[in-house]
Enzyme design. Structure first.
Site, PDB file in Angstrom:
ATOM      1  N   ILE A 183      -7.163  32.737 109.330  1.00  0.00           N
ATOM      2  CA  ILE A 183      -6.567  33.792 110.145  1.00  0.00           C
ATOM      3  C   ILE A 183      -7.292  35.107 109.843  1.00  0.00           C
ATOM      4  O   ILE A 183      -7.594  35.414 108.688  1.00  0.00           O
ATOM      5  CB  ILE A 183      -5.059  33.937 109.855  1.00  0.00           C
ATOM      6  CG1 ILE A 183      -4.339  32.584 110.038  1.00  0.00           C
ATOM      7  CG2 ILE A 183      -4.440  34.992 110.767  1.00  0.00           C
ATOM      8  CD1 ILE A 183      -4.431  32.003 111.432  1.00  0.00           C
TER       9      ILE A 183
ATOM     10  N   SER B 188      -0.822  26.470  94.376  1.00  0.00           N
ATOM     11  CA  SER B 188       0.363  27.272  94.713  1.00  0.00           C
ATOM     12  C   SER B 188       0.899  26.908  96.090  1.00  0.00           C
ATOM     13  O   SER B 188       2.118  26.790  96.282  1.00  0.00           O
ATOM     14  CB  SER B 188       0.026  28.761  94.652  1.00  0.00           C
ATOM     15  OG  SER B 188      -0.835  29.173  95.708  1.00  0.00           O
TER      16      SER B 188
ATOM     17  N   TYR C 110      -5.012  28.731  94.148  1.00  0.00           N
ATOM     18  CA  TYR C 110      -4.422  28.964  95.472  1.00  0.00           C
ATOM     19  C   TYR C 110      -3.932  27.664  96.086  1.00  0.00           C
ATOM     20  O   TYR C 110      -2.794  27.584  96.590  1.00  0.00           O
ATOM     21  CB  TYR C 110      -5.461  29.622  96.373  1.00  0.00           C
ATOM     22  CG  TYR C 110      -4.970  29.902  97.774  1.00  0.00           C
ATOM     23  CD1 TYR C 110      -4.125  30.979  98.027  1.00  0.00           C
ATOM     24  CD2 TYR C 110      -5.345  29.092  98.842  1.00  0.00           C
ATOM     25  CE1 TYR C 110      -3.673  31.242  99.315  1.00  0.00           C
ATOM     26  CE2 TYR C 110      -4.903  29.352 100.128  1.00  0.00           C
ATOM     27  CZ  TYR C 110      -4.067  30.421 100.357  1.00  0.00           C
ATOM     28  OH  TYR C 110      -3.614  30.670 101.634  1.00  0.00           O
TER      29      TYR C 110
END
Length: 245
Positions: free
Chosen positions: A184, A155, A152
């Site tokens: 979030i 990326s 992650y």
């Protein structure tokens, strides 16, 4: 804001919040997602969108992304704004991460950003006086890294690289920026994607709370509006103080 907007990952979370934020300005909004984008399109119409277009799309599939571009061009004639929100997260120690999981994260988060950005820029005209806008979604993790999230993080670091390169290539007629959210409150922070330990660590930030998807929608509106005219090539944090570059 009578503009033509494409939002990917529009079914829920940050993508849905961005779609509804632009809809409330009276924009014409195309909503793309691999899952039920029509549901968000109905909500966007109710929020005040001048027109909505729901499109199914796997952003890692070039033919699917090009089909979205064709549909948007046919209906809207072009694009003024793209907000690319589609993405996935993956938590696992490196030695327990199969190559297939790495490939999946890179395919959706980085390849998808490349494909959607390339398609959208090809539909944009824009001028120095009225520039078009490309807004990608990166992450605060792209700056500080995090153990057990290496695919992650890689990326999203790549998304910042695309942002900076395209900002230089297409200025001044197209402004390209990335939003780098902190934690979030979306399904991505749920138990299926992140351990309870990491959810707790996400709250150890100065504002001591999860952000709301609507706060990212408001930031996307700012970057796409008159206040964002002098922003390009930036990773803009809405992160509660998780990172202070």
């Amino acid at each position: 804001m009578n503009r033509r907007v494409l939002v990917t990952g529009a079914y829920r979370g940050i993508g849905a919040a961005c779609a509804l934020a632009f809809a409330a300005t009276g924009a014409r909004v195309a909503l793309a997602d691999i899952r039920r984008p029509d549901e968000t399109a109905v909500a966007a119409a109710g929020a005040g969108a001048a027109e909505t277009l729901a499109l199914s799309c796997d952003v890692s599939d070039e033919s699917a992304v090009l089909a979205v571009g064709d549909a948007v061009k046919e209906r809207f004639g072009g694009l003024d704004v793209v907000v690319h929100c589609a993405g996935v997260i993956h938590e696992a120690p490196l030695l327990d991460t199969p190559v297939a999981d790495f490939d999946r994260v890179i395919a959706i988060n980085l390849r998808g950003s490349f494909l959607v950005g390339k398609m959208a820029i090809g539909l944009m005209e824009g001028t120095a006086e009225v520039p078009a806008r490309v807004i990608l979604i990166a992450s605060d993790m792209a700056y500080y890294g995090r153990e057990t999230f290496s695919p992650y993080v890689a990326s999203k670091h790549g998304v910042l690289g695309l942002t900076r390169s395209w900002a230089k290539e297409f200025a001044p007629r197209i402004l390209v920026n990335a939003i780098c959210p902190g934690p979030i409150d979306t399904d991505m922070l749920g138990a299926a994607n992140m351990s309870a330990e990491w959810r707790a660590r996400e709250l150890a930030i100065p504002l001591a709370r999860f952000g709301q998807p609507e706060e990212i929608g408001e930031l996307a509106l700012f970057l796409a509006g008159s206040g964002g005219r002098y922003f390009t090539g930036q990773g803009v944090g809405s992160n509660g103080g998780s990172i202070m570059p």
